[in-house]
Scaffold this motif. Structure first.
Motif, PDB file in Angstrom:
ATOM      1  N   VAL A  39       1.830   9.035  37.379  1.00 59.87           N
ATOM      2  CA  VAL A  39       2.287   7.790  36.773  1.00 59.87           C
ATOM      3  C   VAL A  39       3.679   7.925  36.171  1.00 59.87           C
ATOM      4  O   VAL A  39       4.472   6.979  36.192  1.00 59.87           O
ATOM      5  CB  VAL A  39       1.289   7.331  35.690  1.00 59.87           C
ATOM      6  N   LYS A  40       4.010   9.089  35.642  1.00 56.81           N
ATOM      7  CA  LYS A  40       5.299   9.269  34.977  1.00 56.81           C
ATOM      8  C   LYS A  40       6.480   9.068  35.906  1.00 56.81           C
ATOM      9  O   LYS A  40       7.588   8.762  35.460  1.00 56.81           O
ATOM     10  CB  LYS A  40       5.369  10.663  34.351  1.00 56.81           C
ATOM     11  N   LEU A  44       9.773   1.813  35.301  1.00 56.25           N
ATOM     12  CA  LEU A  44       9.241   1.110  34.129  1.00 56.25           C
ATOM     13  C   LEU A  44       8.621  -0.222  34.521  1.00 56.25           C
ATOM     14  O   LEU A  44       7.549  -0.594  34.017  1.00 56.25           O
ATOM     15  CB  LEU A  44      10.354   0.897  33.102  1.00 56.25           C
ATOM     16  N   HIS A  45       9.270  -0.942  35.416  1.00 54.36           N
ATOM     17  CA  HIS A  45       8.721  -2.227  35.856  1.00 54.36           C
ATOM     18  C   HIS A  45       7.344  -2.056  36.488  1.00 54.36           C
ATOM     19  O   HIS A  45       6.436  -2.857  36.248  1.00 54.36           O
ATOM     20  CB  HIS A  45       9.673  -2.883  36.862  1.00 54.36           C
ATOM     21  N   LYS A  47       5.152   0.285  35.866  1.00 55.68           N
ATOM     22  CA  LYS A  47       4.187   0.599  34.812  1.00 55.68           C
ATOM     23  C   LYS A  47       3.765  -0.664  34.062  1.00 55.68           C
ATOM     24  O   LYS A  47       2.580  -0.843  33.744  1.00 55.68           O
ATOM     25  CB  LYS A  47       4.795   1.609  33.834  1.00 55.68           C
ATOM     26  N   ILE A  48       4.740  -1.527  33.787  1.00 56.89           N
ATOM     27  CA  ILE A  48       4.421  -2.774  33.093  1.00 56.89           C
ATOM     28  C   ILE A  48       3.460  -3.608  33.917  1.00 56.89           C
ATOM     29  O   ILE A  48       2.467  -4.151  33.407  1.00 56.89           O
ATOM     30  CB  ILE A  48       5.708  -3.573  32.808  1.00 56.89           C
ATOM     31  N   VAL A  51      -0.155  -2.154  34.176  1.00 59.55           N
ATOM     32  CA  VAL A  51      -0.922  -2.298  32.945  1.00 59.55           C
ATOM     33  C   VAL A  51      -1.160  -3.774  32.626  1.00 59.55           C
ATOM     34  O   VAL A  51      -2.270  -4.177  32.262  1.00 59.55           O
ATOM     35  CB  VAL A  51      -0.204  -1.613  31.768  1.00 59.55           C
ATOM     36  N   SER A 135       6.377  -9.313  33.593  1.00 63.11           N
ATOM     37  CA  SER A 135       7.359  -8.448  32.931  1.00 63.11           C
ATOM     38  C   SER A 135       8.168  -9.226  31.899  1.00 63.11           C
ATOM     39  O   SER A 135       8.498  -8.687  30.828  1.00 63.11           O
ATOM     40  CB  SER A 135       8.288  -7.815  33.963  1.00 63.11           C
ATOM     41  N   MET A 156       9.232   0.685  25.660  1.00 65.54           N
ATOM     42  CA  MET A 156       8.021   0.496  26.455  1.00 65.54           C
ATOM     43  C   MET A 156       7.810   1.738  27.317  1.00 65.54           C
ATOM     44  O   MET A 156       8.710   2.141  28.060  1.00 65.54           O
ATOM     45  CB  MET A 156       8.138  -0.755  27.340  1.00 65.54           C
ATOM     46  N   PHE A 157       6.653   2.341  27.181  1.00 71.72           N
ATOM     47  CA  PHE A 157       6.314   3.536  27.953  1.00 71.72           C
ATOM     48  C   PHE A 157       7.386   4.625  27.792  1.00 71.72           C
ATOM     49  O   PHE A 157       7.841   5.227  28.768  1.00 71.72           O
ATOM     50  CB  PHE A 157       6.124   3.199  29.431  1.00 71.72           C
ATOM     51  N   GLN A 158       7.803   4.825  26.556  1.00 74.46           N
ATOM     52  CA  GLN A 158       8.791   5.849  26.206  1.00 74.46           C
ATOM     53  C   GLN A 158      10.137   5.623  26.904  1.00 74.46           C
ATOM     54  O   GLN A 158      10.861   6.575  27.203  1.00 74.46           O
ATOM     55  CB  GLN A 158       8.257   7.246  26.519  1.00 74.46           C
ATOM     56  N   ARG A 159      10.463   4.366  27.170  1.00 73.27           N
ATOM     57  CA  ARG A 159      11.752   3.986  27.742  1.00 73.27           C
ATOM     58  C   ARG A 159      12.318   2.822  26.953  1.00 73.27           C
ATOM     59  O   ARG A 159      11.600   1.885  26.619  1.00 73.27           O
ATOM     60  CB  ARG A 159      11.620   3.590  29.219  1.00 73.27           C
TER      61      ARG A 159
END
Length: 263
Positions: A39-40, A44-45, A47-48, A51, A135, A156-159
């Motif tokens: 997942v890492k 970022l998009h 991951k958003i 979730v 998003s 968001m998500f460490q970003r």
């Protein structure tokens, strides 16, 4: 799809297509390329979306089930498994598709409100769905939460999310709200229809969902033109339309800052 309300095969097959199409082509491509790395490694998009999509789907399913399980005109006529299937299907369909397995015109007002929120949020960017996009909603929500906590950065998500993205998200929401308000105002004048039906049909058109509670077939000529314009704006995007209409005026002049009382 009302004849297949309790058919798991049909419901899950169509819902899978809704969800995949609503994620967006970039998310599907990102997952296809990087799924082995974990997942890492995803953007970022992505991951958003991965979730936000199941979260909205689960919340919508739960609300529809709880609000309609005793309504014999909708979920109440089905058995327990059929009720969950119908609730799940309407939650998935509201954000991207436009199919219904129960009569939406018989939904209670609280359920219609939930459907309206799901349609307004819509699907993902670069997807087959409409709405303000998941998003956009997520960034605006997290930015608001960061402001309330007096944080200087939106994370968001460490970003960190750029303020340009935050501003764009807020602009999309404001422009969308303005378009919808004008359209609903005109429809309330031209159509003899209840408030909730006007709101539902307008947002369904704006989000290019296609769900109806029976008002569309009764629209006057003025109402049809309004719906056409709303659907076009919803498809090309409200912010895109605003960019097309607004003329950029670059300026080399900078003015001193001053405070404005808000709230």
């Amino acid at each position: 799809m009302m004849n297949f309300a309790d058919s798991g095969l049909v419901i899950f097959a169509l819902s899978a297509l809704f969800i995949m199409g609503g994620l967006g082509f970039t998310v599907v491509g990102d997952v296809a390329i990087n799924w082995r790395r974990g997942v890492k490694s995803l953007q970022l998009h992505s991951k958003i979306m991965l979730v936000g999509t199941p979260a909205l789907l689960l919340a919508g399913t739960l609300f529809v089930y709880l609000l309609e399980r005793s309504n014999v005109e909708t979920l109440g006529s089905l058995d327990a498994s059929g009720q969950w299937l119908a609730a799940f299907f309407q939650s998935a369909s509201a954000r991207t598709a436009g199919f219904n397995s129960v009569d939406l015109a018989q939904f209670t007002q609280p359920t219609l409100l939930i459907m309206i929120v799901l349609m307004l949020i819509g699907a993902g960017s670069t997807s087959t769905g409409g709405g303000i996009k998941v998003s956009t909603f997520a960034v605006a929500f997290v930015a608001t939460w960061a402001f309330l906590r007096q944080k200087k950065h939106v994370v968001m998500f460490q970003r960190s999310v750029s303020w340009e993205t935050v501003t764009k998200s807020l602009a999309i929401i404001v422009v969308s709200g303005a378009v919808l308000t004008i359209a609903m105002f005109v429809l309330m004048i031209s159509e003899n229809a209840p408030f909730e039906k006007v709101v539902f049909e307008t947002i369904s058109a704006f989000a290019t969902v296609g769900l109806t509670v029976g008002l569309t077939e009764q629209l006057s000529e003025v109402g049809k033109y309004v719906m056409i314009v709303v659907m076009i704006i919803g498809r090309i995007g409200p912010l895109t339309l605003a960019y097309m209409l607004a003329r950029p005026e670059p300026s080399i002049i900078k003015y001193p800052r001053d405070s404005v009382l808000t709230g």
